[in-house]
Structure formats: structure tokens, C-alpha cells
Design a protein around this motif. Structure first.
Motif, PDB file in Angstrom:
ATOM      1  N   GLU A   1       7.365   1.095  -4.720  1.00  0.00           N
ATOM      2  CA  GLU A   1       7.127   2.179  -3.757  1.00  0.00           C
ATOM      3  C   GLU A   1       6.892   3.525  -4.430  1.00  0.00           C
ATOM      4  N   ASN A   2       6.690   3.533  -5.730  1.00  0.00           N
ATOM      5  CA  ASN A   2       6.372   4.769  -6.447  1.00  0.00           C
ATOM      6  C   ASN A   2       4.861   4.976  -6.341  1.00  0.00           C
ATOM      7  N   ILE A   3       4.424   5.619  -5.265  1.00  0.00           N
ATOM      8  CA  ILE A   3       3.014   5.695  -4.902  1.00  0.00           C
ATOM      9  C   ILE A   3       2.370   6.980  -5.416  1.00  0.00           C
ATOM     10  N   THR A   4       1.187   6.825  -6.008  1.00  0.00           N
ATOM     11  CA  THR A   4       0.306   7.946  -6.302  1.00  0.00           C
ATOM     12  C   THR A   4      -0.782   7.899  -5.251  1.00  0.00           C
ATOM     13  N   LEU A   5      -1.033   8.998  -4.587  1.00  0.00           N
ATOM     14  CA  LEU A   5      -2.056   9.045  -3.548  1.00  0.00           C
ATOM     15  C   LEU A   5      -2.913  10.273  -3.751  1.00  0.00           C
ATOM     16  N   GLU A   6      -4.214  10.076  -3.729  1.00  0.00           N
ATOM     17  CA  GLU A   6      -5.163  11.183  -3.805  1.00  0.00           C
ATOM     18  C   GLU A   6      -6.055  11.117  -2.571  1.00  0.00           C
ATOM     19  N   LYS A   7      -6.490  12.280  -2.096  1.00  0.00           N
ATOM     20  CA  LYS A   7      -7.332  12.273  -0.904  1.00  0.00           C
ATOM     21  C   LYS A   7      -8.437  13.316  -0.986  1.00  0.00           C
TER      22      LYS A   7
ATOM     23  N   ALA B   1       7.833   1.953 -14.226  1.00  0.00           N
ATOM     24  CA  ALA B   1       7.874   2.068 -12.771  1.00  0.00           C
ATOM     25  C   ALA B   1       7.035   3.220 -12.233  1.00  0.00           C
ATOM     26  N   ASN B   2       6.534   4.086 -13.126  1.00  0.00           N
ATOM     27  CA  ASN B   2       5.818   5.273 -12.647  1.00  0.00           C
ATOM     28  C   ASN B   2       4.438   5.447 -13.285  1.00  0.00           C
ATOM     29  N   ALA B   3       3.743   4.343 -13.507  1.00  0.00           N
ATOM     30  CA  ALA B   3       2.386   4.418 -14.055  1.00  0.00           C
ATOM     31  C   ALA B   3       1.467   5.083 -13.034  1.00  0.00           C
ATOM     32  N   ARG B   4       0.474   5.793 -13.536  1.00  0.00           N
ATOM     33  CA  ARG B   4      -0.497   6.486 -12.679  1.00  0.00           C
ATOM     34  C   ARG B   4      -1.817   5.724 -12.746  1.00  0.00           C
ATOM     35  N   LYS B   5      -2.165   5.041 -11.674  1.00  0.00           N
ATOM     36  CA  LYS B   5      -3.331   4.160 -11.652  1.00  0.00           C
ATOM     37  C   LYS B   5      -4.481   4.713 -10.825  1.00  0.00           C
ATOM     38  N   VAL B   6      -4.316   5.925 -10.318  1.00  0.00           N
ATOM     39  CA  VAL B   6      -5.356   6.593  -9.537  1.00  0.00           C
ATOM     40  C   VAL B   6      -5.729   7.876 -10.275  1.00  0.00           C
ATOM     41  N   ARG B   7      -7.037   8.085 -10.457  1.00  0.00           N
ATOM     42  CA  ARG B   7      -7.535   9.228 -11.241  1.00  0.00           C
ATOM     43  C   ARG B   7      -8.701   9.905 -10.527  1.00  0.00           C
ATOM     44  N   TRP B   8      -8.970  11.125 -10.975  1.00  0.00           N
ATOM     45  CA  TRP B   8     -10.153  11.863 -10.525  1.00  0.00           C
ATOM     46  C   TRP B   8     -11.229  11.755 -11.587  1.00  0.00           C
ATOM     47  N   LEU B   9     -12.464  11.618 -11.151  1.00  0.00           N
ATOM     48  CA  LEU B   9     -13.623  11.585 -12.033  1.00  0.00           C
ATOM     49  C   LEU B   9     -14.655  12.594 -11.526  1.00  0.00           C
TER      50      LEU B   9
ATOM     51  N   GLY C   1      -9.235   4.131  -8.594  1.00  0.00           N
ATOM     52  CA  GLY C   1      -7.984   3.434  -8.847  1.00  0.00           C
ATOM     53  C   GLY C   1      -8.294   2.109  -9.506  1.00  0.00           C
ATOM     54  N   PHE C   2      -7.405   1.658 -10.396  1.00  0.00           N
ATOM     55  CA  PHE C   2      -7.679   0.426 -11.128  1.00  0.00           C
ATOM     56  C   PHE C   2      -6.541  -0.572 -11.017  1.00  0.00           C
ATOM     57  N   ALA C   3      -6.933  -1.834 -11.119  1.00  0.00           N
ATOM     58  CA  ALA C   3      -5.988  -2.936 -11.226  1.00  0.00           C
ATOM     59  C   ALA C   3      -6.416  -3.736 -12.441  1.00  0.00           C
ATOM     60  N   GLY C   4      -5.466  -4.093 -13.268  1.00  0.00           N
ATOM     61  CA  GLY C   4      -5.781  -4.873 -14.458  1.00  0.00           C
ATOM     62  C   GLY C   4      -5.224  -4.215 -15.699  1.00  0.00           C
ATOM     63  N   ALA C   5      -5.750  -4.631 -16.830  1.00  0.00           N
ATOM     64  CA  ALA C   5      -5.284  -4.118 -18.115  1.00  0.00           C
ATOM     65  C   ALA C   5      -5.614  -2.629 -18.233  1.00  0.00           C
ATOM     66  N   THR C   6      -4.624  -1.829 -18.592  1.00  0.00           N
ATOM     67  CA  THR C   6      -4.778  -0.379 -18.625  1.00  0.00           C
ATOM     68  C   THR C   6      -5.859   0.076 -19.584  1.00  0.00           C
ATOM     69  N   ALA C   7      -5.857  -0.429 -20.799  1.00  0.00           N
ATOM     70  CA  ALA C   7      -6.870  -0.014 -21.775  1.00  0.00           C
ATOM     71  C   ALA C   7      -8.262  -0.379 -21.278  1.00  0.00           C
TER      72      ALA C   7
END
Length: 182
Positions: A175-181, A40-48, A56-62
């Protein structure tokens, strides 16, 4: 799902909103396998790129992590040129036999541009500064577009409200949102 069906990983809503000089990318935290919430708490938004590019990604994590690494390498080759780095990566994604099998999509943004990257070689820039991907993407996109002209709502407030709306409609979004700005 029968014993012969592959496991189907569903989920993810990633949304980017650009308004009044601010850009955000938000992602939900749910990872589902079939009808089961696995996390329930995966982090799908990252800094590069040293914190200058959000993704941010959608799909298979690997698969997504592989694509993040590839994009990071392209950003090193083309510093400060997000669009060019994405176009170069999209070329590789379409032509490389290994990369073509990856099942993921990405939203990337820096101070000047927001883009969607797909395995079809697409590098798309939204015309209104709002873009979303994933199973709840159309719900978040619709909500954000409805909210973007509301006075007093900045990009972060729009993204948070749109993600809550998507989570209330899409069973693969929480609703477990990760938000970066920026």
C-alpha cells in the motif's frame, strides 16, 4: 527455490485511470525476491518529456530504466507525439537484440492518450481509459473498472482505492503508493 534457480524478482502493480479529463498513474512500492520483501518504498512511476508524460513500469528495474531512457529519446525526436514515439520504441524493442532481452512492461500517459508497451511490440490503448500491469495488475484493473462509473469518484480516488484492493489480494503488492496525475 534451489541453488540452480535464478533469483525471481516479483511484484509491482501499476494502474492508470483516465476519467473526466484527469489521468493518473499509480504504482506500489514493493520489490520482492522470492518470498522476501527487499524494498517497500520503490518508486516505479516517473515523469518524462519535461513533465508532460507519466510512465510506470513493471519488471526488472534496470531494464525499465533503460526503456525509460529509450522512450525519452523517442519523445525528443517526436515531441508532443506520444503514440508515434511509443510505436517507434516498440519497433526498436522488437528488433534490437539487446532490447529484446529486457524484461519489463510500461504504462505511459499524456493529456490525450494512455498506452501499454510490451517487449512483444505491443502498443495498446485501453478502450475504457483504465489499464494495469504487473503481478497485481488484474486485481487493480478489476477494482478500477468497478469504480470508474461511481459518481463523485475522480481518477485519483479510483486509483487509490483500486491499488488498496490490489494490495489486499496480491502478496507482491503493498500500500506504499506513488501516484502522479495530469
Amino acid at each position: 527455490m534451489t541453488a540452480h534457480d535464478p533469483i525471481q524478482w516479483h511484484g509491482t502493480t501499476i494502474l492508470s485511470v483516465r476519467k473526466d479529463g484527469q489521468v493518473v498513474i499509480a504504482g506500489d512500492g514493493q520489490v520482492s525476491v522470492g518470498q522476501t520483501v527487499m524494498k517497500a518504498n520503490a518508486r516505479k512511476v516517473r515523469w518524462l518529456a519535461g513533465g508532460t508524460v507519466m510512465a510506470g513500469f513493471a519488471g526488472a528495474t534496470a531494464d525499465a530504466l533503460t526503456l525509460f531512457e529509450r522512450l525519452e529519446a523517442k519523445l525528443e525526436q517526436h515531441p508532443g507525439q506520444l503514440t508515434r514515439a511509443c510505436v517507434e520504441m516498440a519497433k526498436d524493442w522488437r528488433t534490437d537484440r539487446y532490447l529484446r532481452r529486457l524484461e519489463a512492461m510500461m504504462i505511459v500517459a499524456d493529456r490525450s492518450v494512455s498506452l501499454v508497451l510490451t517487449g512483444n511490440g505491443d502498443v495498446l490503448e485501453p478502450e475504457d481509459g483504465v489499464v494495469a500491469i504487473g503481478s497485481g495488475g488484474s486485481f487493480a484493473l478489476s477494482a478500477a473498472r468497478a469504480l470508474v462509473d461511481v459518481d463523485g469518484m475522480d481518477a485519483e480516488a479510483i486509483a487509490r482505492k483500486a491499488m488498496r484492493i490490489a494490495a489486499s489480494v496480491c502478496v507482491y503488492t503493498n500500500e506504499n503508493i506513488t501516484l502522479e496525475k495530469l
